[in-house]
Design a protein around this motif. Sequence first.
Motif, PDB file in Angstrom:
ATOM      1  N   LEU A 179       0.828  -1.204   0.000  1.00  0.00           N
ATOM      2  CA  LEU A 179       0.000   0.000   0.000  1.00  0.00           C
ATOM      3  C   LEU A 179       0.865   1.258   0.000  1.00  0.00           C
ATOM      4  O   LEU A 179       0.577   2.225  -0.722  1.00  0.00           O
ATOM      5  CB  LEU A 179      -0.930   0.002   1.212  1.00  0.00           C
ATOM      6  N   TYR A 180       1.924   1.260   0.790  1.00  0.00           N
ATOM      7  CA  TYR A 180       2.798   2.430   0.874  1.00  0.00           C
ATOM      8  C   TYR A 180       3.476   2.692  -0.475  1.00  0.00           C
ATOM      9  O   TYR A 180       3.517   3.831  -0.967  1.00  0.00           O
ATOM     10  CB  TYR A 180       3.854   2.207   1.961  1.00  0.00           C
ATOM     11  N   THR A 181       3.995   1.649  -1.087  1.00  0.00           N
ATOM     12  CA  THR A 181       4.801   1.810  -2.295  1.00  0.00           C
ATOM     13  C   THR A 181       3.969   1.983  -3.556  1.00  0.00           C
ATOM     14  O   THR A 181       4.330   2.761  -4.455  1.00  0.00           O
ATOM     15  CB  THR A 181       5.730   0.591  -2.467  1.00  0.00           C
ATOM     16  N   ASN A 182       2.834   1.302  -3.638  1.00  0.00           N
ATOM     17  CA  ASN A 182       2.089   1.246  -4.891  1.00  0.00           C
ATOM     18  C   ASN A 182       0.730   1.939  -4.870  1.00  0.00           C
ATOM     19  O   ASN A 182       0.146   2.144  -5.937  1.00  0.00           O
ATOM     20  CB  ASN A 182       1.886  -0.218  -5.296  1.00  0.00           C
ATOM     21  N   HIS A 183       0.226   2.302  -3.693  1.00  0.00           N
ATOM     22  CA  HIS A 183      -1.116   2.872  -3.632  1.00  0.00           C
ATOM     23  C   HIS A 183      -1.209   4.186  -2.862  1.00  0.00           C
ATOM     24  O   HIS A 183      -2.185   4.910  -3.025  1.00  0.00           O
ATOM     25  CB  HIS A 183      -2.085   1.855  -3.022  1.00  0.00           C
ATOM     26  N   MET A 184      -0.250   4.487  -2.031  1.00  0.00           N
ATOM     27  CA  MET A 184      -0.252   5.758  -1.310  1.00  0.00           C
ATOM     28  C   MET A 184      -0.014   6.889  -2.311  1.00  0.00           C
ATOM     29  O   MET A 184       0.581   6.691  -3.373  1.00  0.00           O
ATOM     30  CB  MET A 184       0.827   5.759  -0.231  1.00  0.00           C
ATOM     31  N   LEU A 185      -0.463   8.089  -1.952  1.00  0.00           N
ATOM     32  CA  LEU A 185      -0.269   9.238  -2.836  1.00  0.00           C
ATOM     33  C   LEU A 185       1.205   9.402  -3.203  1.00  0.00           C
ATOM     34  O   LEU A 185       2.062   9.510  -2.309  1.00  0.00           O
ATOM     35  CB  LEU A 185      -0.764  10.511  -2.151  1.00  0.00           C
ATOM     36  N   PRO A 186       1.550   9.425  -4.489  1.00  0.00           N
ATOM     37  CA  PRO A 186       2.953   9.629  -4.880  1.00  0.00           C
ATOM     38  C   PRO A 186       3.526  10.929  -4.329  1.00  0.00           C
ATOM     39  O   PRO A 186       4.732  11.016  -4.071  1.00  0.00           O
ATOM     40  CB  PRO A 186       2.888   9.649  -6.418  1.00  0.00           C
ATOM     41  N   SER A 187       2.677  11.934  -4.151  1.00  0.00           N
ATOM     42  CA  SER A 187       3.161  13.211  -3.631  1.00  0.00           C
ATOM     43  C   SER A 187       3.742  13.066  -2.233  1.00  0.00           C
ATOM     44  O   SER A 187       4.661  13.817  -1.851  1.00  0.00           O
ATOM     45  CB  SER A 187       2.030  14.241  -3.623  1.00  0.00           C
ATOM     46  N   CYS A 198      10.319  11.877   7.721  1.00  0.00           N
ATOM     47  CA  CYS A 198       8.878  11.654   7.891  1.00  0.00           C
ATOM     48  C   CYS A 198       8.310  10.439   7.175  1.00  0.00           C
ATOM     49  O   CYS A 198       7.082  10.330   7.039  1.00  0.00           O
ATOM     50  CB  CYS A 198       8.079  12.893   7.497  1.00  0.00           C
ATOM     51  N   GLU A 199       9.139   9.511   6.734  1.00  0.00           N
ATOM     52  CA  GLU A 199       8.573   8.288   6.168  1.00  0.00           C
ATOM     53  C   GLU A 199       7.778   7.513   7.210  1.00  0.00           C
ATOM     54  O   GLU A 199       6.776   6.841   6.901  1.00  0.00           O
ATOM     55  CB  GLU A 199       9.677   7.416   5.551  1.00  0.00           C
ATOM     56  N   ASP A 200       8.193   7.625   8.480  1.00  0.00           N
ATOM     57  CA  ASP A 200       7.473   6.928   9.545  1.00  0.00           C
ATOM     58  C   ASP A 200       6.107   7.580   9.810  1.00  0.00           C
ATOM     59  O   ASP A 200       5.114   6.890  10.066  1.00  0.00           O
ATOM     60  CB  ASP A 200       8.299   6.877  10.823  1.00  0.00           C
ATOM     61  N   ILE A 201       6.047   8.903   9.725  1.00  0.00           N
ATOM     62  CA  ILE A 201       4.761   9.591   9.858  1.00  0.00           C
ATOM     63  C   ILE A 201       3.858   9.229   8.684  1.00  0.00           C
ATOM     64  O   ILE A 201       2.651   9.018   8.848  1.00  0.00           O
ATOM     65  CB  ILE A 201       4.961  11.111   9.954  1.00  0.00           C
ATOM     66  N   ALA A 202       4.438   9.129   7.494  1.00  0.00           N
ATOM     67  CA  ALA A 202       3.655   8.754   6.318  1.00  0.00           C
ATOM     68  C   ALA A 202       3.043   7.372   6.495  1.00  0.00           C
ATOM     69  O   ALA A 202       1.876   7.152   6.138  1.00  0.00           O
ATOM     70  CB  ALA A 202       4.531   8.788   5.066  1.00  0.00           C
ATOM     71  N   MET A 203       3.795   6.434   7.061  1.00  0.00           N
ATOM     72  CA  MET A 203       3.247   5.099   7.305  1.00  0.00           C
ATOM     73  C   MET A 203       2.156   5.148   8.372  1.00  0.00           C
ATOM     74  O   MET A 203       1.126   4.470   8.250  1.00  0.00           O
ATOM     75  CB  MET A 203       4.355   4.136   7.727  1.00  0.00           C
ATOM     76  N   SER A 204       2.327   5.961   9.395  1.00  0.00           N
ATOM     77  CA  SER A 204       1.295   6.103  10.421  1.00  0.00           C
ATOM     78  C   SER A 204       0.010   6.659   9.823  1.00  0.00           C
ATOM     79  O   SER A 204      -1.100   6.213  10.144  1.00  0.00           O
ATOM     80  CB  SER A 204       1.780   7.016  11.550  1.00  0.00           C
ATOM     81  N   PHE A 205       0.126   7.651   8.934  1.00  0.00           N
ATOM     82  CA  PHE A 205      -1.045   8.189   8.237  1.00  0.00           C
ATOM     83  C   PHE A 205      -1.724   7.099   7.412  1.00  0.00           C
ATOM     84  O   PHE A 205      -2.956   6.977   7.408  1.00  0.00           O
ATOM     85  CB  PHE A 205      -0.636   9.349   7.325  1.00  0.00           C
ATOM     86  N   LEU A 206      -0.922   6.345   6.691  1.00  0.00           N
ATOM     87  CA  LEU A 206      -1.464   5.309   5.815  1.00  0.00           C
ATOM     88  C   LEU A 206      -2.292   4.292   6.603  1.00  0.00           C
ATOM     89  O   LEU A 206      -3.422   3.966   6.227  1.00  0.00           O
ATOM     90  CB  LEU A 206      -0.315   4.601   5.099  1.00  0.00           C
ATOM     91  N   VAL A 207      -1.730   3.791   7.695  1.00  0.00           N
ATOM     92  CA  VAL A 207      -2.418   2.772   8.488  1.00  0.00           C
ATOM     93  C   VAL A 207      -3.674   3.347   9.133  1.00  0.00           C
ATOM     94  O   VAL A 207      -4.743   2.721   9.122  1.00  0.00           O
ATOM     95  CB  VAL A 207      -1.477   2.177   9.546  1.00  0.00           C
ATOM     96  N   THR A 246       1.467  19.033   6.016  1.00  0.00           N
ATOM     97  CA  THR A 246       1.494  18.717   4.591  1.00  0.00           C
ATOM     98  C   THR A 246       0.712  17.451   4.282  1.00  0.00           C
ATOM     99  O   THR A 246      -0.107  17.403   3.355  1.00  0.00           O
ATOM    100  CB  THR A 246       2.943  18.558   4.116  1.00  0.00           C
ATOM    101  N   PHE A 247       0.942  16.396   5.064  1.00  0.00           N
ATOM    102  CA  PHE A 247       0.277  15.121   4.789  1.00  0.00           C
ATOM    103  C   PHE A 247      -1.230  15.212   5.019  1.00  0.00           C
ATOM    104  O   PHE A 247      -2.019  14.646   4.260  1.00  0.00           O
ATOM    105  CB  PHE A 247       0.865  14.010   5.652  1.00  0.00           C
ATOM    106  N   SER A 248      -1.641  15.919   6.068  1.00  0.00           N
ATOM    107  CA  SER A 248      -3.084  16.050   6.328  1.00  0.00           C
ATOM    108  C   SER A 248      -3.755  16.829   5.198  1.00  0.00           C
ATOM    109  O   SER A 248      -4.891  16.535   4.822  1.00  0.00           O
ATOM    110  CB  SER A 248      -3.333  16.719   7.681  1.00  0.00           C
ATOM    111  N   ALA A 249      -3.050  17.818   4.640  1.00  0.00           N
ATOM    112  CA  ALA A 249      -3.598  18.562   3.505  1.00  0.00           C
ATOM    113  C   ALA A 249      -3.713  17.660   2.283  1.00  0.00           C
ATOM    114  O   ALA A 249      -4.697  17.739   1.524  1.00  0.00           O
ATOM    115  CB  ALA A 249      -2.720  19.773   3.195  1.00  0.00           C
ATOM    116  N   MET A 250      -2.735  16.793   2.070  1.00  0.00           N
ATOM    117  CA  MET A 250      -2.774  15.879   0.933  1.00  0.00           C
ATOM    118  C   MET A 250      -3.909  14.870   1.068  1.00  0.00           C
ATOM    119  O   MET A 250      -4.558  14.515   0.077  1.00  0.00           O
ATOM    120  CB  MET A 250      -1.431  15.150   0.800  1.00  0.00           C
ATOM    121  N   TYR A 251      -4.164  14.402   2.281  1.00  0.00           N
ATOM    122  CA  TYR A 251      -5.268  13.465   2.513  1.00  0.00           C
ATOM    123  C   TYR A 251      -6.627  14.175   2.513  1.00  0.00           C
ATOM    124  O   TYR A 251      -7.656  13.538   2.300  1.00  0.00           O
ATOM    125  CB  TYR A 251      -5.085  12.753   3.852  1.00  0.00           C
ATOM    126  N   GLY A 252      -6.618  15.472   2.811  1.00  0.00           N
ATOM    127  CA  GLY A 252      -7.869  16.204   2.924  1.00  0.00           C
ATOM    128  C   GLY A 252      -8.491  16.135   4.295  1.00  0.00           C
ATOM    129  O   GLY A 252      -9.572  16.679   4.526  1.00  0.00           O
TER     130      GLY A 252
END
Length: 272
Positions: A179-187, A198-207, A246-252
């Motif tokens: 999911l992180y590599t192939n389906h998460m927002l490329p941005s 922040c790769e760890d924060i990105a994974m926390s957002f994803l989960v 930034t990530f919360s804005a990208m997720y909406g």
Amino acid sequence: MSLLFLSGGGGGYAVVINTWKRYDLLKRSVAHYSGCAGVDAVHVVWSEPQEPTEELLGSILNCSRRGQGGGAAEVRFVINNEDSLNNRFRPIEGLTADAVFSVDDDLIVPCSTLWFAFGVWQGAPSAMVGFVPRMHWLADPGSNTKEYRYGSWWSVWWTGTYSMVLSKASFFHRQYLDLYTNHMLPSIRNYVNENRNCEDIAMSFLVANATGAPPVWVQGRIFEIGSSGISSLKGHDLQRSKCLKTFSAMYGHMPLVATTLKAVDSRTSWFW
């Protein structure tokens, strides 16, 4: 995005060690984790420009065998062509265990503590289960602008509340690698590459976005055997706060969910 994990799987778990030019620490980590109960394989994520030398490979493999009299888990190197923090979450070919324990090369979790955390994860296989909790806060709860602040360990200690467990020492289901590599927002991956953070924060957002649920903090002693890293740099917390915004804005929206739950092994606790 929604997921359904039918079970945490039987058997064991994979240890995925993220490393960067700290060979003595890597040897110690591999020697330790390859001998822990339940580990079916140790995968070393390698992102250096040059591939590991035969001498380094041999010394690491010898360390793992020497520590366990030949009975240690298999050690494999995952070679990446580019230097990116996103590499630690790339799908791993030949990965068979559902559970992945992601850890930095300078962190040692005692085997008994690791086994307890694995049991916790088996009871909640869609969650991140880890040892390093962190929190996010609204900078101004009364404002319409969603400015977030990153809460370090002292925020968690003071309030007993957290919304992330960092991937420097945490279990999660292997499906999150895909999911992180192939389906998460490329941005988001691009942001991680550009800012080297922040790769760890990105994974926390994803989960959190996939489950709508908080992570699980496991109380247990862990040992830092190194002293340098991204978190030691000046302005680290400020950069992390920017990642939250930034990530919360990208997720909406802000997907992180706060909780006060803590998993404790009562056999090693002095208090009830």
